[in-house]
Design a protein around this motif. Structure first.
Motif, PDB file in Angstrom:
ATOM      1  N   ASP A 212      17.533  46.219  50.407  1.00  0.00           N
ATOM      2  CA  ASP A 212      16.559  45.309  49.811  1.00  0.00           C
ATOM      3  C   ASP A 212      17.088  43.882  49.872  1.00  0.00           C
ATOM      4  OD1 ASP A 212      14.623  44.113  48.340  1.00  0.00           O
ATOM      5  OD2 ASP A 212      15.149  45.053  46.428  1.00  0.00           O
ATOM      6  N   SER A 213      16.691  43.188  50.913  1.00  0.00           N
ATOM      7  CA  SER A 213      16.977  41.747  51.015  1.00  0.00           C
ATOM      8  C   SER A 213      18.463  41.404  50.817  1.00  0.00           C
ATOM      9  CB  SER A 213      16.124  41.009  49.985  1.00  0.00           C
ATOM     10  OG  SER A 213      16.037  39.657  50.338  1.00  0.00           O
ATOM     11  N   VAL A 214      19.294  41.968  51.689  1.00  0.00           N
ATOM     12  CA  VAL A 214      20.740  41.714  51.607  1.00  0.00           C
ATOM     13  C   VAL A 214      21.108  40.529  52.503  1.00  0.00           C
ATOM     14  CG1 VAL A 214      23.025  42.668  52.116  1.00  0.00           C
ATOM     15  CG2 VAL A 214      21.274  44.107  51.052  1.00  0.00           C
ATOM     16  N   SER A 215      21.724  39.525  51.900  1.00  0.00           N
ATOM     17  CA  SER A 215      22.176  38.358  52.671  1.00  0.00           C
ATOM     18  C   SER A 215      23.696  38.239  52.560  1.00  0.00           C
ATOM     19  CB  SER A 215      21.547  37.069  52.128  1.00  0.00           C
ATOM     20  OG  SER A 215      20.154  37.102  52.287  1.00  0.00           O
ATOM     21  N   ILE A 216      24.367  38.243  53.708  1.00  0.00           N
ATOM     22  CA  ILE A 216      25.831  38.074  53.720  1.00  0.00           C
ATOM     23  C   ILE A 216      26.205  37.185  54.902  1.00  0.00           C
ATOM     24  CG2 ILE A 216      28.071  39.227  53.962  1.00  0.00           C
ATOM     25  CD1 ILE A 216      26.933  41.723  52.756  1.00  0.00           C
ATOM     26  N   ASP A 217      27.031  36.183  54.653  1.00  0.00           N
ATOM     27  CA  ASP A 217      27.607  35.395  55.744  1.00  0.00           C
ATOM     28  C   ASP A 217      28.983  35.945  56.044  1.00  0.00           C
ATOM     29  OD1 ASP A 217      25.416  33.785  55.784  1.00  0.00           O
ATOM     30  OD2 ASP A 217      26.402  32.028  54.914  1.00  0.00           O
ATOM     31  N   ILE A 218      29.191  36.392  57.276  1.00  0.00           N
ATOM     32  CA  ILE A 218      30.498  36.951  57.646  1.00  0.00           C
ATOM     33  C   ILE A 218      31.291  35.878  58.384  1.00  0.00           C
ATOM     34  CG2 ILE A 218      31.678  38.795  58.917  1.00  0.00           C
ATOM     35  CD1 ILE A 218      29.094  40.470  58.549  1.00  0.00           C
TER      36      ILE A 218
ATOM     37  N   GLY B 265      24.906  56.616  49.237  1.00  0.00           N
ATOM     38  CA  GLY B 265      23.465  56.332  49.315  1.00  0.00           C
ATOM     39  C   GLY B 265      23.100  54.904  48.970  1.00  0.00           C
ATOM     40  N   SER B 266      24.098  54.011  48.801  1.00  0.00           N
ATOM     41  CA  SER B 266      23.782  52.642  48.381  1.00  0.00           C
ATOM     42  C   SER B 266      23.390  51.731  49.548  1.00  0.00           C
ATOM     43  CB  SER B 266      24.953  52.039  47.605  1.00  0.00           C
ATOM     44  OG  SER B 266      26.134  52.070  48.373  1.00  0.00           O
ATOM     45  N   GLY B 267      23.513  52.234  50.790  1.00  0.00           N
ATOM     46  CA  GLY B 267      23.035  51.447  51.934  1.00  0.00           C
ATOM     47  C   GLY B 267      24.117  50.867  52.824  1.00  0.00           C
ATOM     48  N   LYS B 268      25.377  51.281  52.626  1.00  0.00           N
ATOM     49  CA  LYS B 268      26.489  50.703  53.389  1.00  0.00           C
ATOM     50  C   LYS B 268      26.374  50.997  54.881  1.00  0.00           C
ATOM     51  CE  LYS B 268      29.493  53.160  51.061  1.00  0.00           C
ATOM     52  NZ  LYS B 268      28.588  53.976  50.217  1.00  0.00           N
ATOM     53  N   THR B 269      26.178  52.296  55.207  1.00  0.00           N
ATOM     54  CA  THR B 269      26.086  52.675  56.619  1.00  0.00           C
ATOM     55  C   THR B 269      24.859  52.038  57.256  1.00  0.00           C
ATOM     56  OG1 THR B 269      27.286  54.728  56.300  1.00  0.00           O
ATOM     57  CG2 THR B 269      25.818  54.645  58.188  1.00  0.00           C
ATOM     58  N   THR B 270      23.753  52.027  56.517  1.00  0.00           N
ATOM     59  CA  THR B 270      22.530  51.428  57.045  1.00  0.00           C
ATOM     60  C   THR B 270      22.784  49.965  57.415  1.00  0.00           C
ATOM     61  OG1 THR B 270      21.290  52.855  55.565  1.00  0.00           O
ATOM     62  CG2 THR B 270      20.087  51.006  56.516  1.00  0.00           C
ATOM     63  N   PHE B 271      23.471  49.241  56.531  1.00  0.00           N
ATOM     64  CA  PHE B 271      23.746  47.833  56.794  1.00  0.00           C
ATOM     65  C   PHE B 271      24.647  47.679  58.028  1.00  0.00           C
ATOM     66  CE2 PHE B 271      25.956  43.764  55.988  1.00  0.00           C
ATOM     67  CZ  PHE B 271      24.854  42.929  55.930  1.00  0.00           C
TER      68      PHE B 271
ATOM     69  N   THR C  83      33.742  51.637  52.877  1.00  0.00           N
ATOM     70  CA  THR C  83      34.485  52.677  52.161  1.00  0.00           C
ATOM     71  C   THR C  83      33.801  52.946  50.837  1.00  0.00           C
ATOM     72  OG1 THR C  83      36.644  53.323  51.271  1.00  0.00           O
ATOM     73  CG2 THR C  83      36.061  51.018  51.049  1.00  0.00           C
ATOM     74  N   HIS C  84      34.053  54.108  50.220  1.00  0.00           N
ATOM     75  CA  HIS C  84      33.695  54.161  48.808  1.00  0.00           C
ATOM     76  C   HIS C  84      34.925  54.407  47.949  1.00  0.00           C
ATOM     77  CE1 HIS C  84      32.019  58.225  50.124  1.00  0.00           C
ATOM     78  NE2 HIS C  84      33.080  58.537  49.416  1.00  0.00           N
ATOM     79  N   ASP C  85      36.088  54.069  48.530  1.00  0.00           N
ATOM     80  CA  ASP C  85      37.351  54.159  47.813  1.00  0.00           C
ATOM     81  C   ASP C  85      37.724  52.765  47.284  1.00  0.00           C
ATOM     82  OD1 ASP C  85      40.103  54.029  47.250  1.00  0.00           O
ATOM     83  OD2 ASP C  85      40.543  55.690  48.601  1.00  0.00           O
TER      84      ASP C  85
ATOM     85  N   ARG D 232      37.435  39.945  51.444  1.00  0.00           N
ATOM     86  CA  ARG D 232      36.288  39.910  50.533  1.00  0.00           C
ATOM     87  C   ARG D 232      35.698  41.312  50.429  1.00  0.00           C
ATOM     88  NH1 ARG D 232      31.601  35.923  51.455  1.00  0.00           N
ATOM     89  NH2 ARG D 232      31.755  36.714  53.591  1.00  0.00           N
ATOM     90  N   ILE D 233      35.085  41.567  49.274  1.00  0.00           N
ATOM     91  CA  ILE D 233      34.422  42.849  49.054  1.00  0.00           C
ATOM     92  C   ILE D 233      32.956  42.577  48.743  1.00  0.00           C
ATOM     93  CG2 ILE D 233      34.318  44.922  47.603  1.00  0.00           C
ATOM     94  CD1 ILE D 233      37.255  44.504  46.896  1.00  0.00           C
ATOM     95  N   ALA D 234      32.070  43.332  49.394  1.00  0.00           N
ATOM     96  CA  ALA D 234      30.640  43.272  49.064  1.00  0.00           C
ATOM     97  C   ALA D 234      30.295  44.582  48.380  1.00  0.00           C
ATOM     98  CB  ALA D 234      29.807  43.098  50.329  1.00  0.00           C
ATOM     99  N   ILE D 235      29.828  44.501  47.129  1.00  0.00           N
ATOM    100  CA  ILE D 235      29.498  45.714  46.379  1.00  0.00           C
ATOM    101  C   ILE D 235      28.011  46.003  46.514  1.00  0.00           C
ATOM    102  CG2 ILE D 235      29.575  46.869  44.148  1.00  0.00           C
ATOM    103  CD1 ILE D 235      32.269  46.059  44.192  1.00  0.00           C
ATOM    104  N   PHE D 236      27.711  47.199  47.021  1.00  0.00           N
ATOM    105  CA  PHE D 236      26.320  47.619  47.184  1.00  0.00           C
ATOM    106  C   PHE D 236      25.924  48.556  46.054  1.00  0.00           C
ATOM    107  CE2 PHE D 236      24.729  46.545  51.536  1.00  0.00           C
ATOM    108  CZ  PHE D 236      25.788  45.768  51.917  1.00  0.00           C
ATOM    109  N   ASN D 237      24.678  48.390  45.586  1.00  0.00           N
ATOM    110  CA  ASN D 237      24.125  49.312  44.600  1.00  0.00           C
ATOM    111  C   ASN D 237      22.652  49.486  44.888  1.00  0.00           C
ATOM    112  OD1 ASN D 237      23.710  50.866  42.304  1.00  0.00           O
ATOM    113  ND2 ASN D 237      23.382  49.072  40.993  1.00  0.00           N
ATOM    114  N   ARG D 238      22.237  50.706  45.173  1.00  0.00           N
ATOM    115  CA  ARG D 238      20.832  51.031  45.442  1.00  0.00           C
ATOM    116  C   ARG D 238      20.187  50.058  46.426  1.00  0.00           C
ATOM    117  NH1 ARG D 238      18.304  54.098  41.249  1.00  0.00           N
ATOM    118  NH2 ARG D 238      19.836  54.840  39.776  1.00  0.00           N
TER     119      ARG D 238
END
Ligand SMILES: Nc1ncnc2c1ncn2[C@@H]1O[C@H](COP(=O)(O)OP(=O)(O)OP(=O)(O)O)[C@@H](O)[C@H]1O
Ligand SMILES: [Mg+2]
Length: 361
Positions: free
Chosen positions: A23-29, A42-48, A194-196, A206-212
């Motif tokens: 849902d509308s994820v914006s990240i500058d890498i 299931g929070s969308g990490k692989t999809t992203f 990762t989910h570790d 940097r860490i990007a935390i995904f939730n739902r």
């Protein structure tokens, strides 16, 4: 001058029918960073990651590489290396041929190919094994081959989806160190799923935390741990004790709220106006006392010891506080701390510095 991000994900969304996976994820890498995507299953990490790689199209949003729109560019035209959870090596090929494969399909000449394969196998510490088949290597070695194969064509970015999750703890820690070293040596941008939590804290710039499907917070490991911006992040990464507050007010430079009999103070934040604000504190900032401690610069609550778990170097305590409905606080004390010898039902006090108190919505 501010450096332009290497890759910009702009309001990326992905839906499967009526289900919203992102849902509308914006990240500058940024060029050269080690960015970790962390979140529950299931929070969308692989999809992203798949959208970055070009294996999936987003339903909304845009991807820009060095300012160019690459949203619809096919995966094979993006110069990104990919390492999956399974090693996905070619079983009938030698290690050397596995690593040479991406160079072959790019038409790199034999001599140059051999040179780069040898170099990459040395980087991952498998020079001596180059003639073997994948089945003759350990899990960790196979995963190193997969990393070598993904790096050998000098990708602009390396995308790794839980590459260490199938390995046992020791091997995983060994490969974590290896990944860090390779990242330092090669300087390529890494985007790592990762989910570790510990893996994320240990490896990332940097860490990007995904939730739902949403980005809950993105920042350095230090900031995410010390200044989580919401309850989800606070509870997901490390242990956190939470005190629901009521009757919020301001007193001097502090925000105050009631918690049972106690008045607790924190640095004010936007959460001051929240309908159900929480005061959050890491267990390692709490002190346990067997008599009333000084409240100077500190928050103090009374508690009753309800659980004690011996864990070798420390003893984990469960402490029930006076207010109703709050789950017990957890606190680890040194195994020879006085509190480790207290009986269940003992009355104690917890105190912690006001500046270690976070106000969350
Ligand atoms: N092809 C698909 N069709 C329908 N739903 C999908 C599809 N692919 C993924 N999803 C859903 O999208 C959500 C995000 O999936 P994703 O694989 O990105 O999660 P993840 O964060 O990588 O989880 P994990 O840690 O378990 O690997 C999940 O709820 C998943 O069920
Ligand atoms: Mg996944």
């Amino acid at each position: 001058m501010v450096q332009q991000p290497q890759l910009r994900a702009i309001e990326i969304g992905k839906s499967y029918g009526s289900f919203c996976a992102l849902d509308s994820v914006s990240i500058d890498i940024q060029q050269g960073e080690f960015l970790t995507l962390l979140g529950p299953s299931g929070s969308g990490k692989t999809t992203f990651l798949m959208i970055l790689a070009g294996f999936q199209n987003p339903s909304h949003g845009r991807l820009e590489e060095q300012g160019q729109d690459i949203t619809r560019r096919p995966a094979e035209q993006r110069n990104f290396g990919m390492v999956f959870q399974g090693y996905a090596l070619f079983p009938h090929m030698s290690i050397e041929d596995n690593v040479a494969f991406p160079l072959k399909i790019r038409g790199v000449k034999t001599e140059e190919r051999n040179r780069r394969v040898r170099h990459m196998l040395d980087v991952v510490g498998l020079g001596e094994h180059r003639g073997k088949r994948p089945s003759e290597l350990s899990g960790g070695q196979q995963q190193r081959v997969a990393i070598a194969r993904a790096l050998v064509f000098e990708p602009d970015m390396l995308l790794l989806d839980e590459p260490l999750s199938a390995l046992d703890k020791n091997l995983r820690e060994q490969l974590q160190a290896e990944l860090q070293r390779i990242h330092r040596q090669i300087g390529t941008t890494f985007v790592f799923v990762t989910h570790d939590q510990n893996e994320a804290l240990a490896l990332s710039t940097r860490i990007a935390i995904f939730n739902r499907g949403q980005l809950a917070q993105i920042d350095t490991p230090h900031t995410i741990y010390n200044q989580p911006s919401n309850r989800f992040v606070a509870e997901f990464l490390g242990k956190m004790n939470l005190f629901p507050l009521s009757q919020m007010s301001r007193s001097g430079t502090h925000a105050c709220g009631r918690y049972g009999e106690a008045e607790l103070r924190a640095e004010p934040s936007l959460a001051l106006d929240a309908s159900a604000p929480l005061l959050a504190v890491r267990p390692e900032h709490m002190q346990l006392h067997t008599s009333v401690p000084s409240a100077e610069g500190h928050n103090v609550v009374q508690a009753v010891l309800t659980a004690k778990t011996y864990q070798g170097s420390c003893t984990e305590l469960g402490l029930s506080t006076s207010a109703d409905g709050t789950p017990p606080m957890s606190l680890a004390v040194h195994a020879d701390h006085l509190a480790a010898r207290l009986e269940h039902g003992a009355h104690v006090w917890l105190s912690w510095p006001i500046e270690k108190s976070l106000l969350l919505a």
